[in-house]
Design a protein around this motif. Structure first.
Motif, short mmCIF file in Angstrom:
data_model
loop_
_atom_site.label_atom_id
_atom_site.label_comp_id
_atom_site.label_asym_id
_atom_site.label_seq_id
_atom_site.Cartn_x
_atom_site.Cartn_y
_atom_site.Cartn_z
N TYR A 149 0.84 -1.20 0.00
CA TYR A 149 0.00 0.00 0.00
C TYR A 149 0.88 1.25 0.00
O TYR A 149 2.07 1.19 0.33
CB TYR A 149 -0.93 0.00 1.22
CG TYR A 149 -2.11 -0.94 1.06
CD1 TYR A 149 -3.15 -0.65 0.18
CD2 TYR A 149 -2.19 -2.13 1.79
CE1 TYR A 149 -4.25 -1.50 0.03
CE2 TYR A 149 -3.28 -2.99 1.65
CZ TYR A 149 -4.30 -2.66 0.77
OH TYR A 149 -5.36 -3.51 0.62
N ASN A 192 1.19 3.59 1.96
CA ASN A 192 1.86 3.92 3.22
C ASN A 192 3.01 2.97 3.55
O ASN A 192 3.57 3.02 4.63
CB ASN A 192 0.85 3.95 4.38
CG ASN A 192 0.30 2.56 4.70
OD1 ASN A 192 0.64 1.58 4.04
ND2 ASN A 192 -0.55 2.49 5.70
N THR A 204 2.78 -0.39 3.82
CA THR A 204 2.35 -1.70 4.37
C THR A 204 2.44 -2.78 3.29
O THR A 204 1.82 -2.65 2.24
CB THR A 204 0.89 -1.63 4.88
OG1 THR A 204 0.80 -0.58 5.83
CG2 THR A 204 0.46 -2.95 5.51
N ALA A 254 1.04 -5.67 2.44
CA ALA A 254 -0.13 -6.46 2.83
C ALA A 254 -0.07 -7.86 2.23
O ALA A 254 -0.49 -8.82 2.86
CB ALA A 254 -1.40 -5.75 2.39
N ALA A 309 -6.07 -15.11 9.52
CA ALA A 309 -6.54 -14.31 10.65
C ALA A 309 -6.78 -12.87 10.19
O ALA A 309 -6.50 -12.52 9.04
CB ALA A 309 -5.48 -14.35 11.75
N ASN A 310 -7.31 -12.05 11.10
CA ASN A 310 -7.47 -10.62 10.83
C ASN A 310 -6.18 -10.00 10.32
O ASN A 310 -5.14 -10.17 10.93
CB ASN A 310 -7.79 -9.91 12.15
CG ASN A 310 -9.25 -9.64 12.29
OD1 ASN A 310 -9.89 -9.25 11.31
ND2 ASN A 310 -9.79 -9.85 13.47
N GLY A 311 -6.27 -9.29 9.20
CA GLY A 311 -5.11 -8.56 8.72
C GLY A 311 -4.08 -9.40 7.98
O GLY A 311 -3.02 -8.92 7.61
N GLY A 321 -4.21 -10.53 4.99
CA GLY A 321 -4.09 -10.14 3.58
C GLY A 321 -5.17 -10.73 2.69
O GLY A 321 -5.06 -10.69 1.46
N LYS A 322 -6.24 -11.24 3.27
CA LYS A 322 -7.30 -11.89 2.49
C LYS A 322 -8.04 -10.88 1.60
O LYS A 322 -8.20 -11.11 0.41
CB LYS A 322 -8.32 -12.57 3.43
CG LYS A 322 -7.71 -13.64 4.32
CD LYS A 322 -8.77 -14.32 5.17
CE LYS A 322 -9.49 -13.39 6.13
NZ LYS A 322 -8.63 -12.78 7.18
N THR A 323 -8.49 -9.79 2.19
CA THR A 323 -9.27 -8.81 1.41
C THR A 323 -8.39 -8.17 0.34
O THR A 323 -8.84 -7.97 -0.80
CB THR A 323 -9.86 -7.73 2.36
OG1 THR A 323 -10.71 -8.38 3.29
CG2 THR A 323 -10.66 -6.70 1.58
N THR A 324 -7.15 -7.89 0.67
CA THR A 324 -6.24 -7.31 -0.31
C THR A 324 -6.11 -8.27 -1.51
O THR A 324 -6.14 -7.84 -2.67
CB THR A 324 -4.87 -7.03 0.34
OG1 THR A 324 -5.07 -6.19 1.48
CG2 THR A 324 -3.92 -6.36 -0.64
N GLN A 373 -17.04 -7.55 2.04
CA GLN A 373 -17.32 -7.66 3.49
C GLN A 373 -18.41 -6.68 3.90
O GLN A 373 -19.27 -7.00 4.71
CB GLN A 373 -16.05 -7.34 4.27
CG GLN A 373 -15.42 -8.57 4.88
CD GLN A 373 -14.13 -8.22 5.60
OE1 GLN A 373 -14.12 -7.47 6.56
NE2 GLN A 373 -13.03 -8.77 5.13
N1 LIG Z 1 -5.81 0.89 2.22
C1 LIG Z 1 -4.85 0.42 3.02
N2 LIG Z 1 -3.73 1.14 3.26
C2 LIG Z 1 -2.75 0.66 4.05
N3 LIG Z 1 -2.77 -0.55 4.66
C3 LIG Z 1 -3.85 -1.31 4.47
C4 LIG Z 1 -4.95 -0.87 3.64
N4 LIG Z 1 -5.88 -1.86 3.63
C5 LIG Z 1 -5.40 -2.85 4.41
N5 LIG Z 1 -4.18 -2.53 4.91
C6 LIG Z 1 -3.31 -3.37 5.77
O1 LIG Z 1 -2.91 -4.49 5.00
C7 LIG Z 1 -2.88 -5.67 5.80
C8 LIG Z 1 -3.79 -6.72 5.21
O2 LIG Z 1 -5.15 -6.27 5.28
P1 LIG Z 1 -6.37 -7.08 4.68
O3 LIG Z 1 -7.59 -6.24 4.85
O4 LIG Z 1 -6.03 -7.55 3.32
O5 LIG Z 1 -6.43 -8.33 5.64
P2 LIG Z 1 -7.58 -9.39 5.88
O6 LIG Z 1 -6.92 -10.71 5.96
O7 LIG Z 1 -8.66 -9.21 4.87
O8 LIG Z 1 -8.12 -8.98 7.30
P3 LIG Z 1 -9.61 -8.89 7.88
O9 LIG Z 1 -9.97 -10.27 8.25
O10 LIG Z 1 -9.45 -7.99 9.04
O11 LIG Z 1 -10.47 -8.32 6.80
C9 LIG Z 1 -3.27 -5.23 7.20
O12 LIG Z 1 -2.07 -5.00 7.90
C10 LIG Z 1 -4.02 -3.93 6.96
O13 LIG Z 1 -3.91 -3.10 8.07
#
Ligand SMILES: Nc1ncnc2c1ncn2[C@@H]1O[C@H](COP(=O)(O)OP(=O)(O)OP(=O)(O)O)[C@@H](O)[C@H]1O
Length: 351
Positions: A27, A29, A31, A33, A52-54, A56-59, A98
């Motif tokens: 990202y 910033n 990160t 991901a 788990a939370n965070g 990287g699934k949604t990314t 989501q």
């Molecule tokens: N737009 C963004 N800018 C910067 N960092 C981001 C952004 N979106 C997500 N992240 C970071 O990227 C990492 C992966 O996030 P992501 O949402 O893909 O995880 P996830 O597995 O889907 O989690 P969740 O179960 O909470 O949805 C996390 O550390 C999150 O804080």
């Protein structure tokens, strides 16, 4: 429901619904991901992307659905390249995010009509398609209800139906049961199974190991942006080895758990090679080993001799939770190194 079957002139394996090679996403910033995600998902599969939370699934799902451009890597969806043929990709997928896409003030039918317009479903086909979908997700009797009056589970079903109005061959479901009670979740699973049974490839992200186990024929586990294991639920459970000994302690504080761990590790009953994992649990600790049934009773004797007060001692088969714990426990050797569906041979073919 009939699915469209797109054909392609490219050299890719046509039976793959989703192919991703070496995905990375950083990202703005900084990160990181997603650092290493490769996937090969055949058409018709219900695939689980577990993390788990965070993690990287949604990314990852946003990259696969063309909403985010990877920092590097390649994606082919239904035979189409996600960058050069992104419109064709979008037409061949449904995406249940989501966050809900439902307008609470509209009725169930009006919400579905809205999706039909958004996805360009021809007017003459709309009402019949809406009726079929309502039947599929069990909302036929709610068709004229305002969406705001639906239960949480019904809303999720409407959300799923809204992602399917254009009969996409592939649907992405991002944590579709988060926030639902167990009964609503189990009901939703039946609808997802039905969607998959009718031929739709399902890509599902979840934090619930139980959900992945119930629905998915194949899984990838993502940890800190990287796939750490792939395979069927049974493969992953087999990988972790034979059995799990659950030891419940009267006073499961950290000192007591470490004391028990030391007794087990120092006992001559087993060598460290015999043990796959020793994990603290809510009320004690669990020991995973291929030979747990053989030396379980010896452990019990040693712990009793050492005056450890045990309130429970059971030996059971491993669950996906054990796999997940072992994968996220760095002290444990190489459970994560297996790659059941290696994608390496396809990397060459792409170039
Ligand atoms: N737009 C963004 N800018 C910067 N960092 C981001 C952004 N979106 C997500 N992240 C970071 O990227 C990492 C992966 O996030 P992501 O949402 O893909 O995880 P996830 O597995 O889907 O989690 P969740 O179960 O909470 O949805 C996390 O550390 C999150 O804080």
């Amino acid at each position: 429901m009939q699915n469209h079957h797109h054909t392609t002139e490219t050299s890719h394996d046509r039976t793959l619904a989703i192919e991703a090679i070496g995905l990375k996403l950083t990202y703005a910033n900084g990160t990181e991901a997603v650092t290493d995600v490769s996937l090969e998902i055949p058409s018709g599969e219900c695939f689980g992307f577990l993390g788990a939370n965070g993690a990287g699934k949604t990314t990852t799902i946003k990259m696969l659905t063309t909403l985010l451009q990877p920092t590097s890597g390649q994606i082919t969806i239904n035979g189409y390249d996600a960058f050069t043929e992104s419109n064709a990709v979008r037409e061949s997928i449904g995406y249940m995010a989501q966050e809900t896409s439902i307008d609470p003030a509209l009725t169930v039918r009006e919400n579905l009509r809205f999706s039909c317009r958004a996805y360009g479903v021809p007017t003459v086909e709309r009402e019949a398609q809406i009726d079929d979908l309502l039947e599929l997700v069990g909302l036929s009797s709610n068709v004229d209800d305002r969406a705001q009056t639906l239960s949480g589970g019904q809303k999720k079903r409407l959300d799923a139906a809204m992602a399917l109005v254009h009969q996409p061959p592939i649907v992405f479901l991002d944590e579709p049961t988060t926030g639902l009670d167990p009964a609503a979740r189990t009901r939703l699973w039946e609808y997802f199974r039905e969607i998959n049974r009718q031929g739709t490839t399902v890509f599902l992200t979840t934090q619930y190991l139980e959900e992945a186990d119930a629905l998915c024929s194949n899984l990838a586990v993502i940890l800190d942006g990287e796939i750490v294991a792939t395979g069927s639920p049974a493969d992953l459970k087999a990988e972790i080895g034979g059995e799990v000994i659950e030891i419940t302690l009267a006073n499961p504080n950290e000192t007591a758990v470490e004391h028990v761990r030391a007794i087990i590790e120092e006992s001559e009953v087993v060598t460290s090679d015999d043990i796959e994992a020793i994990q603290p649990t809510e009320d004690g600790l669990s020991v995973t080993s291929t030979d747990a049934r053989e030396f379980g009773t010896d452990f019990l004797v040693r712990l009793t001799e050492a005056d450890v007060t045990i309130t429970g001692f059971t030996i059971r088969s491993p669950t996906l939770d054990d796999v997940f714990l072992a994968l996220t426990d760095e002290s444990v050797n190489d459970v994560g190194d297996q790659d059941v569906h290696s994608t390496d041979h396809h990397t060459e073919a792409r170039e």
